[in-house]
Write an enzyme that holds these catalytic residues in place. Sequence first.
Site, PDB file in Angstrom:
ATOM      1  N   ASP A 139       0.845  -1.182   0.000  1.00  0.00           N
ATOM      2  CA  ASP A 139       0.000   0.000   0.000  1.00  0.00           C
ATOM      3  C   ASP A 139       0.887   1.242   0.000  1.00  0.00           C
ATOM      4  OD1 ASP A 139      -2.372   1.353  -0.018  1.00  0.00           O
ATOM      5  OD2 ASP A 139      -2.742   1.178   2.122  1.00  0.00           O
ATOM      6  N   TYR A 141       1.149   5.680  -0.670  1.00  0.00           N
ATOM      7  CA  TYR A 141       0.700   6.909   0.022  1.00  0.00           C
ATOM      8  C   TYR A 141       0.902   8.022  -0.992  1.00  0.00           C
ATOM      9  CZ  TYR A 141       0.684   9.592   4.530  1.00  0.00           C
ATOM     10  OH  TYR A 141       0.394  10.385   5.624  1.00  0.00           O
ATOM     11  N   HIS A 146      -3.691  13.789   0.317  1.00  0.00           N
ATOM     12  CA  HIS A 146      -3.983  12.913   1.447  1.00  0.00           C
ATOM     13  C   HIS A 146      -2.858  12.974   2.487  1.00  0.00           C
ATOM     14  CE1 HIS A 146      -5.205   9.397   3.756  1.00  0.00           C
ATOM     15  NE2 HIS A 146      -4.044   8.823   3.501  1.00  0.00           N
ATOM     16  N   ARG A 155       0.572  14.936  12.826  1.00  0.00           N
ATOM     17  CA  ARG A 155       1.847  15.601  13.122  1.00  0.00           C
ATOM     18  C   ARG A 155       1.744  17.066  12.710  1.00  0.00           C
ATOM     19  NH1 ARG A 155       2.742  11.186  10.374  1.00  0.00           N
ATOM     20  NH2 ARG A 155       2.784  12.454   8.483  1.00  0.00           N
ATOM     21  N   GLU A 212     -10.927   3.880   2.999  1.00  0.00           N
ATOM     22  CA  GLU A 212      -9.978   4.636   2.184  1.00  0.00           C
ATOM     23  C   GLU A 212     -10.206   4.239   0.730  1.00  0.00           C
ATOM     24  OE1 GLU A 212      -5.918   4.180   3.563  1.00  0.00           O
ATOM     25  OE2 GLU A 212      -6.194   5.822   4.989  1.00  0.00           O
ATOM     26  N   GLU A 214      -9.049   3.745  -2.816  1.00  0.00           N
ATOM     27  CA  GLU A 214      -7.741   3.545  -3.442  1.00  0.00           C
ATOM     28  C   GLU A 214      -7.896   2.891  -4.810  1.00  0.00           C
ATOM     29  OE1 GLU A 214      -4.628   1.981  -1.076  1.00  0.00           O
ATOM     30  OE2 GLU A 214      -5.376   2.855   0.801  1.00  0.00           O
ATOM     31  N   ASP A 246      -9.481   0.349   1.583  1.00  0.00           N
ATOM     32  CA  ASP A 246      -8.538  -0.027   2.638  1.00  0.00           C
ATOM     33  C   ASP A 246      -9.121   0.427   3.982  1.00  0.00           C
ATOM     34  OD1 ASP A 246      -6.240  -0.795   3.970  1.00  0.00           O
ATOM     35  OD2 ASP A 246      -5.224   1.106   3.594  1.00  0.00           O
ATOM     36  N   ARG A 250      -9.067   4.488  12.756  1.00  0.00           N
ATOM     37  CA  ARG A 250      -8.195   5.646  12.976  1.00  0.00           C
ATOM     38  C   ARG A 250      -7.690   5.778  14.397  1.00  0.00           C
ATOM     39  NH1 ARG A 250      -6.581   6.405   7.952  1.00  0.00           N
ATOM     40  NH2 ARG A 250      -8.307   6.905   6.554  1.00  0.00           N
ATOM     41  N   GLN A 253      -5.008   3.259  14.783  1.00  0.00           N
ATOM     42  CA  GLN A 253      -3.851   3.681  13.991  1.00  0.00           C
ATOM     43  C   GLN A 253      -3.019   4.731  14.722  1.00  0.00           C
ATOM     44  OE1 GLN A 253      -5.037   5.091  10.109  1.00  0.00           O
ATOM     45  NE2 GLN A 253      -2.957   5.607   9.458  1.00  0.00           N
ATOM     46  N   TYR A 257       0.860   3.327  15.400  1.00  0.00           N
ATOM     47  CA  TYR A 257       1.622   3.411  14.146  1.00  0.00           C
ATOM     48  C   TYR A 257       3.082   3.801  14.297  1.00  0.00           C
ATOM     49  CZ  TYR A 257       2.061   8.449  13.266  1.00  0.00           C
ATOM     50  OH  TYR A 257       2.428   9.756  13.305  1.00  0.00           O
ATOM     51  N   LYS A 266      -5.275  -1.547   9.982  1.00  0.00           N
ATOM     52  CA  LYS A 266      -5.506  -1.704   8.553  1.00  0.00           C
ATOM     53  C   LYS A 266      -5.716  -3.155   8.124  1.00  0.00           C
ATOM     54  CE  LYS A 266      -4.170   2.540   7.097  1.00  0.00           C
ATOM     55  NZ  LYS A 266      -4.865   3.352   6.082  1.00  0.00           N
ATOM     56  N   THR A 270      -9.437  -5.559   3.619  1.00  0.00           N
ATOM     57  CA  THR A 270      -9.302  -4.641   2.490  1.00  0.00           C
ATOM     58  C   THR A 270     -10.170  -5.198   1.373  1.00  0.00           C
ATOM     59  OG1 THR A 270      -7.010  -4.159   3.115  1.00  0.00           O
ATOM     60  CG2 THR A 270      -7.695  -3.525   0.889  1.00  0.00           C
ATOM     61  N   THR A 373      -4.808   6.326  -0.261  1.00  0.00           N
ATOM     62  CA  THR A 373      -6.047   7.087  -0.418  1.00  0.00           C
ATOM     63  C   THR A 373      -5.926   8.115  -1.532  1.00  0.00           C
ATOM     64  OG1 THR A 373      -6.421   6.847   1.935  1.00  0.00           O
ATOM     65  CG2 THR A 373      -7.723   8.523   0.798  1.00  0.00           C
ATOM     66  N   GLU A 387     -10.402  12.669   6.419  1.00  0.00           N
ATOM     67  CA  GLU A 387     -10.207  13.954   5.740  1.00  0.00           C
ATOM     68  C   GLU A 387     -11.531  14.643   5.443  1.00  0.00           C
ATOM     69  OE1 GLU A 387      -7.086  13.825   2.415  1.00  0.00           O
ATOM     70  OE2 GLU A 387      -7.577  11.731   2.784  1.00  0.00           O
TER      71      GLU A 387
END
Lengths: 439, 439
Positions: A139, A141, A146, A155, A212, A214, A246, A250, A253, A257, A266, A270, A373, A387
Site C-alpha cells: 500500500d 501513500y 492525502h 503531526r 480509504e 484507493e 482499505d 483511525r 492507527q 503506528y 488496517k 481490504t 487514499t 479527511e
Amino acid sequence: MTNDTHDAALTSWVESAQEADTDFPIQNLPLGIFESTDRQPRPGIAIGDQILDLVAAMELGLLGDSLATTIHECERVRSLNPLLAGGRSTLAALRNTASAMLRGNVDEGVAAEKYRGGLLVALDDAELLLPARVGDYTDFYASIYHATNVGSMFRPDSPLLPNYKWIPIGYHGRASSLVRSGTPVRRPNGQTRDDAASAPPTFGPTRRLDYELEVGAFICAGNMQGDQIAIADAESHVAGLCLLNDWSARDMQAWEYQPLGPFLAKNFATTVSPWLVTLDALAPFRRPAFVRAEGDPQPLPHLSSDDDQRRGGFDITLEVLIGTALMRTQNIAPARISIGSFASMYWTVAQLVTHHASNGCNLEAGDLLASGTVSGETKESRGCLLERTWRGTEPLTLPGGETRRFLEDGDEVIMRGWCERNGFRRIGFGECAGVVLSA
Amino acid sequence: MTNDTHDAALTSWVESAQEADTDFPIQNLPLGIFESTDRQPRPGIAIGDQILDLVAAMELGLLGDSLATTIHECERVRSLNPLLAGGRSTLAALRNTASAMLRGNVDEGVAAEKYRGGLLVALDDAELLLPARVGDYTDFYASIYHATNVGSMFRPDSPLLPNYKWIPIGYHGRASSLVRSGTPVRRPNGQTRDDAASAPPTFGPTRRLDYELEVGAFICAGNMQGDQIAIADAESHVAGLCLLNDWSARDMQAWEYQPLGPFLAKNFATTVSPWLVTLDALAPFRRPAFVRAEGDPQPLPHLSSDDDQRRGGFDITLEVLIGTALMRTQNIAPARISIGSFASMYWTVAQLVTHHASNGCNLEAGDLLASGTVSGETKESRGCLLERTWRGTEPLTLPGGETRRFLEDGDEVIMRGWCERNGFRRIGFGECAGVVLSA
C-alpha cells in the site's frame, strides 16, 4: 497506445454492452474470476450485463492453443495468476481475441454468438471472486493531498515529511485479509488511547472506523530477486487496475503506528473490486503525470522518464457513496459523499513499480500495489472520512438527516470508478462495496 | 508438556543422532522440505547428519493413513503447509510416529531400519528449501533492549515510544523475498540522505548493510477472518520456531521509515533457516515470560494469562558469526560476534499471535511471525550490527585483523540457535546463513 479494440464505433452481439451507462462496453473487456450455480470458479470477461465465460470459450475452441492452455491453468488454480504471469503480450492477445469474439459484425463474432447460452452468464447470476491470488499486497501513500491532510492531523508540526517528494512512501499490507467486493466487514477490536489522557489504553471496538478510496495495480510479469525494473519498462509489469477500500481504524492507527507504521488498524480487511481493468483498456484515458509545484524537487533519475511524465497519469473519476441501515429501510439510495480523480496522484503507477523493485525486491504475478487514499485538492475529492469530516469535526449530513463523523454499524460503503473522453466509449470498474458489521 | 519423545535416554538407529553436539538428536525431529539429485522436493525430518524422507516412509506404509494423506499433499505442493494446516495434533501425531520409527529398540524402529537406504538421505547430499509457502510474513519488535537501543539512535528524545509496553509493535514484511539459508544476498540499492545534509538524497548501494537476528514462529491452524485468538489458545496456532536473518539497510531505513515504517530497507531479502523446530520439541526448554520492571504496566487482559507468564518464554541460546572473504582465504573460521537468549524478549510468542488476531485479522497455515531483532541487556547479546557497533562508532575487530561497522561484500553471516537443559538432550536449529554479494 490505442488500437481497433478501442474504436468507439465497435458494437457487440451482447446487446446490453451498447447501453450508454454500462461499465462494460466491448471497449473495456475487464478480467475477473466468477462462479455460478453450475460453473466452478473460472476466468471471465465482463460485457454489458453478462460475463463471457473464458473456460466455455476455450472448450468451444474459440481461443488459440496458447491462450487455451493459460485459461485452463487459471481455471485449475481459480485465479488469473497464470494469465498475469504471461505478461502484457498475453493480456493483449486475449483482449484481441475477446474483442473479435464479441463483435457483431465479424466472422469470429458471428461464430461465437451461436454458442451464446454456453458462453454467457448473467452478472446477476454470478458470484464474483478475487481476480488474483495476491502473494504480496503493498500500500502506497501517493496522494500528496492525502499525505498533507493526514499529516497535519497526526503531526501538526510537520505534516509533509522531508522524504515525501523524493520517495513514493509505501508499506506492506496484509494479503490474507483481502476480500472480494460484497463481503461484510466486521468492526475490529483494538487498543486505543485518548490523545491527551494519561489513563491506560483500552481494548474494544474501534470508534473511528473509516474507509480509504484507493486504486490498485495488479502485477503481471515479475522481476527476479536482486534485479531492478527500469521506469521505461515499469508498465510492462502492470496488468491493470482495480478499486480498493482499505478499511482503517483511525483511533487504533494513531496509537499503534509509531515507529513501524500501520498494522492492526488496517489489516483486518481490504475490499477489492471484482474486475481487473487492463492497462490496454485504459490506453485512451492516459494523461500527464502530476505537475509538481515550482520549487518542488524533480524525482531522481531512476524514477523519471519523459514518457512517464507525458502519460503516466490516468483520468479515472472516482466516487464514494454511503448507504446506512436507516436509509435502506426508508428506500433512500446510497448517497455520494466524495468525487475526485486518480489523476491527482503525486506519484505515477510506473514510479511505484520502479521504486518498489529499486532495491531488488521481487514482484510477482498477482501482487497488488495500491495507491493509498486518492484525495484531490478540494474537500469534495477527499477519499476517506478522516479527511472528509476533518477528524470528525465537520460531520457529513446524509439524505434522511443522519450525520456521519466515522462509519457506523450497518453502513455500506460503495466505491465506483470510470473513464470518459470525447471520441471514446465510457468504461468503468464496477463496484467495490462492503457493509460494516458490529464488532 | 514433555512426554516419552523427550526422554534423554532415547537412542536412534541413526548413529549420528547420538553425537553430543548434533542439533538433531531423536528428541528434536524438526521438519523441513528437501530435495536431492534423485528426490523431488518433499518433507523430511532431520536426524543426526541424515534426513528421514517422509515420502519414502509414506510409500513404505510406515505412516498411518491420515498422516500419509497429509505427507502426500505436502509433496504435491512442495511445502509443509498441508501438515501445518492440520494443527498441533497432527504435528504431535507425526512426532510420535517418527520418534518410534527412529528408535533402535522398539518394533517400529527395527522395522524401519531395514529400509535405511530408502528412508535416509545424508544432509550433505540434500538441498534444504523453505519449509513453508509463507502467505504473509509479519515482523515484530519484541525485544525491549533492541527497541530502546535503536530508538535512542533514531529518536534520541523518545527512544521507547509510549505504546511499546502496551502493544507488541509489529508490521508486515515481504513474503516474496524470503529466501532459504545459503542464498546469497545482493547488496540493495536505495535512496539515502545524509542526516544533517541539505543536499538532495542520492540513489546507490547501501553503505550500512546489516543483519538482524530473529526467531520466527510458523502458524499452523489459522483463524477465521473476524475471529480472535484467545491468549490461552494462542500456542495451539503455532507449529514451531525457526531462525531468521532480516537483512536491513540502515541508511535507507533512516530516510524512508516515516511515517509508514520500514519498506525497501528490509524487503530485498530475509533468510529463513531450513528446519521448523516444533513447539513440542521445545517443551523442555520453556521458561517464564519476561519479568516486567516495577512500575511497568501489566499487559491488558486479552494479552495476559498466568500460564503464559509462567512458561511463555523459550530458553534458546542464539549466536551470530561472521566470516569475511579475507578470513576464508586465510582459512580462519567464522567468528562469533554476539551471543544471547530468546528468553530476553519483552513479549511472548503467544502474545504476538493473540495481538495479531485481536482485530480479527486472519492468520493462515504457513504464515511466519518473526520476533524482531533479539537483543539482550548486554553488549554481547545485541542482535544486529547497528546496536553491536553502536551505529558504527564502536567497530568490531575480527580474527585476522579486519574491522566491521556494517557488512561488507563477501561477508557471510551465520546464525545458530540451540537449547540445553540438565536432564534433557541438547537440540538445535541448524544454520541460517547467507553471503553478501556486491550491488
